[in-house]
Design an enzyme around this catalytic site. Sequence first.
Site, PDB file in Angstrom:
ATOM      1  N   ARG A  76     -25.038 151.336  54.162  1.00 23.45           N
ATOM      2  CA  ARG A  76     -23.698 150.813  54.476  1.00 23.45           C
ATOM      3  C   ARG A  76     -23.890 149.418  55.049  1.00 23.45           C
ATOM      4  NH1 ARG A  76     -21.923 154.791  56.977  1.00 23.45           N
ATOM      5  NH2 ARG A  76     -22.137 154.329  59.193  1.00 23.45           N
ATOM      6  N   GLU A  91     -21.557 146.680  57.021  1.00 26.95           N
ATOM      7  CA  GLU A  91     -20.235 146.587  57.651  1.00 26.95           C
ATOM      8  C   GLU A  91     -20.081 145.294  58.445  1.00 26.95           C
ATOM      9  OE1 GLU A  91     -19.423 149.662  60.572  1.00 26.95           O
ATOM     10  OE2 GLU A  91     -17.266 149.348  60.347  1.00 26.95           O
ATOM     11  N   HIS A 120     -21.249 160.294  59.982  1.00 25.41           N
ATOM     12  CA  HIS A 120     -21.172 160.155  61.433  1.00 25.41           C
ATOM     13  C   HIS A 120     -22.363 160.821  62.118  1.00 25.41           C
ATOM     14  CE1 HIS A 120     -16.588 159.165  61.569  1.00 25.41           C
ATOM     15  NE2 HIS A 120     -17.335 158.163  61.172  1.00 25.41           N
ATOM     16  N   ASP A 127     -25.308 151.820  62.789  1.00 27.36           N
ATOM     17  CA  ASP A 127     -23.879 151.517  62.934  1.00 27.36           C
ATOM     18  C   ASP A 127     -23.610 151.539  64.435  1.00 27.36           C
ATOM     19  OD1 ASP A 127     -21.122 151.416  63.008  1.00 27.36           O
ATOM     20  OD2 ASP A 127     -20.827 152.915  61.423  1.00 27.36           O
ATOM     21  N   ASP A 147     -19.399 169.682  87.237  1.00 33.68           N
ATOM     22  CA  ASP A 147     -18.585 168.738  88.006  1.00 33.68           C
ATOM     23  C   ASP A 147     -18.896 167.286  87.626  1.00 33.68           C
ATOM     24  OD1 ASP A 147     -21.105 168.713  89.007  1.00 33.68           O
ATOM     25  OD2 ASP A 147     -20.535 168.836  91.117  1.00 33.68           O
ATOM     26  N   HIS A 152     -11.311 152.473  65.534  1.00 31.26           N
ATOM     27  CA  HIS A 152     -10.303 152.671  64.477  1.00 31.26           C
ATOM     28  C   HIS A 152      -8.977 152.321  65.152  1.00 31.26           C
ATOM     29  CE1 HIS A 152     -13.286 155.733  62.597  1.00 31.26           C
ATOM     30  NE2 HIS A 152     -13.607 154.492  62.333  1.00 31.26           N
ATOM     31  N   GLU A 154     -16.642 147.650  54.957  1.00 32.75           N
ATOM     32  CA  GLU A 154     -17.841 148.475  55.083  1.00 32.75           C
ATOM     33  C   GLU A 154     -18.094 149.378  53.879  1.00 32.75           C
ATOM     34  OE1 GLU A 154     -17.459 151.726  58.001  1.00 32.75           O
ATOM     35  OE2 GLU A 154     -15.633 150.744  58.683  1.00 32.75           O
ATOM     36  N   HIS A 203     -11.102 149.579  58.208  1.00 32.49           N
ATOM     37  CA  HIS A 203     -10.008 149.978  59.103  1.00 32.49           C
ATOM     38  C   HIS A 203      -9.718 148.828  60.050  1.00 32.49           C
ATOM     39  CE1 HIS A 203     -13.330 150.535  61.954  1.00 32.49           C
ATOM     40  NE2 HIS A 203     -13.970 151.134  60.958  1.00 32.49           N
ATOM     41  N   TYR A 238     -24.138 156.647  49.345  1.00 33.28           N
ATOM     42  CA  TYR A 238     -24.915 157.710  49.996  1.00 33.28           C
ATOM     43  C   TYR A 238     -25.280 158.737  48.923  1.00 33.28           C
ATOM     44  CZ  TYR A 238     -22.032 155.459  53.503  1.00 33.28           C
ATOM     45  OH  TYR A 238     -21.384 154.523  54.252  1.00 33.28           O
ATOM     46  N   ASP A 297     -17.757 146.490  65.400  1.00 31.35           N
ATOM     47  CA  ASP A 297     -18.132 147.659  64.581  1.00 31.35           C
ATOM     48  C   ASP A 297     -18.982 147.141  63.426  1.00 31.35           C
ATOM     49  OD1 ASP A 297     -18.321 150.069  63.313  1.00 31.35           O
ATOM     50  OD2 ASP A 297     -16.230 150.146  62.650  1.00 31.35           O
ATOM     51  N   HIS A 311     -15.741 157.389  51.961  1.00 25.83           N
ATOM     52  CA  HIS A 311     -14.841 156.866  53.000  1.00 25.83           C
ATOM     53  C   HIS A 311     -14.068 155.656  52.488  1.00 25.83           C
ATOM     54  CE1 HIS A 311     -17.777 153.625  53.778  1.00 25.83           C
ATOM     55  NE2 HIS A 311     -18.718 154.552  53.798  1.00 25.83           N
TER      56      HIS A 311
HETATM   57  N1  GLY Z   1     -18.400 153.184  63.328  1.00 26.98           N
HETATM   58  C1  GLY Z   1     -17.394 153.946  62.743  1.00 26.98           C
HETATM   59  C2  GLY Z   1     -16.871 153.296  61.551  1.00 26.98           C
HETATM   60  O1  GLY Z   1     -17.535 152.454  60.982  1.00 26.98           O
HETATM   61  O2  GLY Z   1     -15.772 153.516  61.139  1.00 26.98           O
HETATM   62 MN    MN Z   2     -16.050 150.909  60.750  1.00 31.06          MN
HETATM   63 MN    MN Z   3     -19.115 151.332  61.893  1.00 32.79          MN
END
Ligand code: GLY
Ligand code: MN
Ligand code: MN
Length: 434
Positions: free
Chosen positions: A399, A401, A240, A257, A39, A358, A381, A351, A385, A268, A347
């Site tokens: 990474r 970003e 992720h 991240d 619940d 996103h 970003e 975005h 890897y 982000d 990737h």
């Molecule tokens: N934090 C998710 C991305 O960088 O797209």
């Molecule tokens: Mn991102």
């Molecule tokens: Mn990110």
Amino acid sequence: MLKSNVAAVFNERRKKLMAMDPDGCFVLFGAGEVTRNNDVHYSFRQDSNFLYLTDFDEQDAVLVLVAGETHLFVLERDLDREIWDGERYGVDRAKAVFQVDHSYLVKEFYSKLEELLADAKRVYYSLGENNNKRDAMMISVLKRASRYQGKGSHGSLPLLDWQPLVSKLRIVKDDFDLQNIRKACSISARAHTLLLKRVRAGMSEFEASAEFQYFVFKNGCTDLGYGPIFAGGYNATTLHYSRNNELLKHGDLLLVDAGGEVNSYTADITQTFPISGTFSTEQKKVYEKVLQVNRTIISEIKPGLTYRDVHTRSVELIIDSLLSLGVLTGSVKENIESKDYRKYFPHGLGHYLGLDVHDAGLYDNRGVDVKLEAGMLITVEPGLYFRDRGNPYYGIGVRIEDDVLLTDNGCEVLTHELPRTVDEIQNLRTIANS
Ligand code: GLY
Ligand code: MN
Ligand code: MN
């Protein structure tokens, strides 16, 4: 800002949407509670499109825009429920605070909608966004409405999806968007910087995450925009990674991240730094390559380019980096064709960013690439890897970003407060480890 002071912002957005089709009737459902276990619910987060158009953050609401007017359907006051779940606005207060033309109870929605459709030529509703029961109810209302209008033999009103229209609004940020996003980016960048001074080997990834969260919540954020990634060592090669439950080890890198939300707008940001204080030779080589890609893209990005242009350019730069690291062989062109680089850069470059990490907005419109324009916000970003054993860089994930706002001639980096060079990072890491 008090709700009443910002109501005009949301009214303006609704007017813009209705101006896209003055004969249309727009129907949007807000979010409901989502069960976590037994619940217990996840903390409530309003649907971003609903929030963008209303600022109304109660569950199970419905918005109808038709004939230039706003109709908001809200939950009934219920003092027994409110003892448990908190105060509700109720019909009258919702109308006054959010300055909508009409407000009603949610339970009146389907019958009221039938009336509201009387003057519409088209209905905008996003099938499949809500549960099947809602979709079925909407279809049956449309059927009934066609008879109500005496148009039964002509079939029901044309049904279109509002998503492309709302996305078109959300993709270019207005002043209210930017005011909140700037705050989210600044607080989050400072929280990342704090980590450079606080993280030590022996801490858990969770503990490092707690340091980040303490700072952003203390400084004005009310949530995180997405599940934070605190990935030590090899974990950073999982894009992720979300378990965040291992101990940080000497000699490894930590990839973070994470972004805080202000008024539901998120930053982000990713940074990658050495847990011990200094980069190893291999870590430094990879880090500097990724930083160079990040900086080059930021220096080149400007209105008129498309996202595909920028992504393609980042792929060329990444391949060039992989060639100079000795990981790939051949020419840039051959590697673009073989796609071998994707093993190390799987990737996209970034975005759109806003209420959603996103964020809403098309990258190509039925085969035609969308051009970047001033007021759009995107992430930059690049990352590398290495998951293949035997590779001299095995186990390294980097990474970097940033969040950048397109301006008339280029871009503004909203996350500029972050230390990024190897020297800047190592200097702060020395403080942490002293
Ligand atoms: N934090 C998710 C991305 O960088 O797209
Ligand atoms: Mn991102
Ligand atoms: Mn990110």
